[in-house]
Design an enzyme around this catalytic site. Structure first.
Site, PDB file in Angstrom:
ATOM      1  NE  ARG A 241      -4.245  -1.493   0.115  1.00 39.30           N
ATOM      2  CZ  ARG A 241      -4.380  -2.563  -0.676  1.00 39.30           C
ATOM      3  NH1 ARG A 241      -3.431  -2.888  -1.534  1.00 39.30           N
ATOM      4  NH2 ARG A 241      -5.465  -3.305  -0.612  1.00 39.30           N
ATOM      5  CD  GLU A 270      -2.786   3.334  -5.411  1.00 35.57           C
ATOM      6  OE1 GLU A 270      -3.790   2.775  -5.901  1.00 35.57           O
ATOM      7  OE2 GLU A 270      -1.875   2.704  -4.857  1.00 35.57           O
ATOM      8  CG  HIS A 289      -3.101  -0.739  -6.795  1.00 32.68           C
ATOM      9  ND1 HIS A 289      -3.471  -0.077  -5.659  1.00 32.68           N
ATOM     10  CD2 HIS A 289      -3.091  -2.057  -6.455  1.00 32.68           C
ATOM     11  CE1 HIS A 289      -3.675  -0.947  -4.675  1.00 32.68           C
ATOM     12  NE2 HIS A 289      -3.446  -2.160  -5.140  1.00 32.68           N
TER      13      HIS A 289
END
Ligand code: GLV
Length: 323
Positions: A241, A270, A289
């Site tokens: 993350r 993000e 991602h």
């Protein structure tokens, strides 16, 4: 009234599975995230006792309060930092995730980023396409760093961390160091891996790959202080993350040559990233991602979430509860 509220476009196989089980659904087939207030309103109106969410849906106390009929939040991800699990537990709502099915795919990407950053693939590929390759030279513009036989530091030796370590140890003859809450006896025994404290890992590793969930403990666990302990030739890889790394410190460390490079699949805010990152090319590889992003794995994740939701709706224990 429907049984499952599916927040984003899903696979036809998932819809067929629900159809076959006689489970009704609302499906946001547009694949555009619903703004939080709209999601709350539509979820409440649907009366659905099951929510199938993705990692960009914020499932917080406000949303849960808007939908008192909820029994289960089936997140289509192994990470569930987007769900307030405590708030769900307090309301008697089951939360589930999708472990195992994405382990090898995510480890593949971690290793791909490691290799690509080490061997400077993201610089070499556009160079080739632009017709800049005129002759082979001993000192070519994209000389990289060896991977084989180097030291790989794994932060978080869970399923994905261990799968990444296995690739390094068995495929690339790497010495594996790891940092985590528990020993991994199989890794110690079979690949000679060693559990070490964080500082030893930072100082001795040539490649560091992060595999921790995002929690208060892991938020910004890599910042200027930790980057300064790493070798100037080291490369850091993050498929966990974004907020595990303090991104502004990473950009400064890359710009100042404190470390050599980074392979990043996740970002602090993000879908944005620190503006400085886009201007860094040498040993820097950036992906959006896609750790679990193979067609097969995204389908497996979605089916797993559907099975978790269905189990709760059928008064059974779901396969992957996290609370
Ligand atoms: C992806 O990031 C996941 O947590 O599954």
């Amino acid at each position: 009234m429907v049984d499952v509220f599916i927040t984003r476009k899903t696979f036809d196989e998932v819809l067929a599975y629900f159809d076959e089980a006689g489970i009704g659904y609302f499906h946001n087939a547009q694949d555009v995230p619903l703004p939080p207030a709209e999601l709350a309103e539509q979820l409440a109106q649907s009366g659905a006792p099951a929510l199938m969410s993705v990692l960009t849906d914020t499932v917080d106390a406000t949303l849960l309060d808007a939908a008192p009929q909820l029994q289960v939040v089936a997140n289509v991800a192994v990470g569930y930092n987007n769900v307030d699990v405590q708030a769900a537990t307090e309301r008697g709502i089951v939360v589930t995730n999708t472990p195992d099915v994405l382990t090898e795919t995510t480890a593949d990407l971690a290793f791909a980023l490691l290799m690509a950053a080490a061997r400077r693939l993201s610089e070499a590929d556009p160079y080739m396409r632009a017709g800049k390759y005129k002759r082979w030279q001993l000192f070519q513009p994209h000389l990289g760093l060896d991977v084989y036989g180097k030291t790989l530091g794994i932060v978080g030796m869970g399923r994905i961390g261990a799968a990444t370590a296995r690739r390094g140890a068995l495929g690339f003859g790497m010495r594996v160091l790891y940092h985590g809450h528990h020993d991994h006896l199989e890794a110690d025994r079979e690949w000679g891996a060693q559990r070490v404290d964080m500082e030893t890992l930072l100082r001795q590793s040539d490649f560091i790959s992060l595999h921790v969930p995002l929690t208060e403990e892991t938020h910004h666990m890599i910042a200027a202080r930790e980057l300064a302990m790493m070798k100037p030739t080291a490369i850091i890889v993050n498929t966990s993350r974004g907020p595990v790394i303090k991104e502004v410190d990473l950009v400064a460390a890359l710009q100042d040559g404190v470390i050599a490079g980074a392979g990043l699949d996740v970002y602090e805010e993000e879908p944005q990233m620190q503006p400085g990152l886009a201007g860094l090319y040498e040993h820097v590889v950036l992906t959006p991602h896609i750790g679990s992003g193979s067609v097969e794995t995204r389908l497996r994740m979605s089916m797993t979430a559907a099975q978790n939701a269905a189990a709760v709706l059928q008064n059974q224990r779901p396969p992957n509860p996290v609370n």
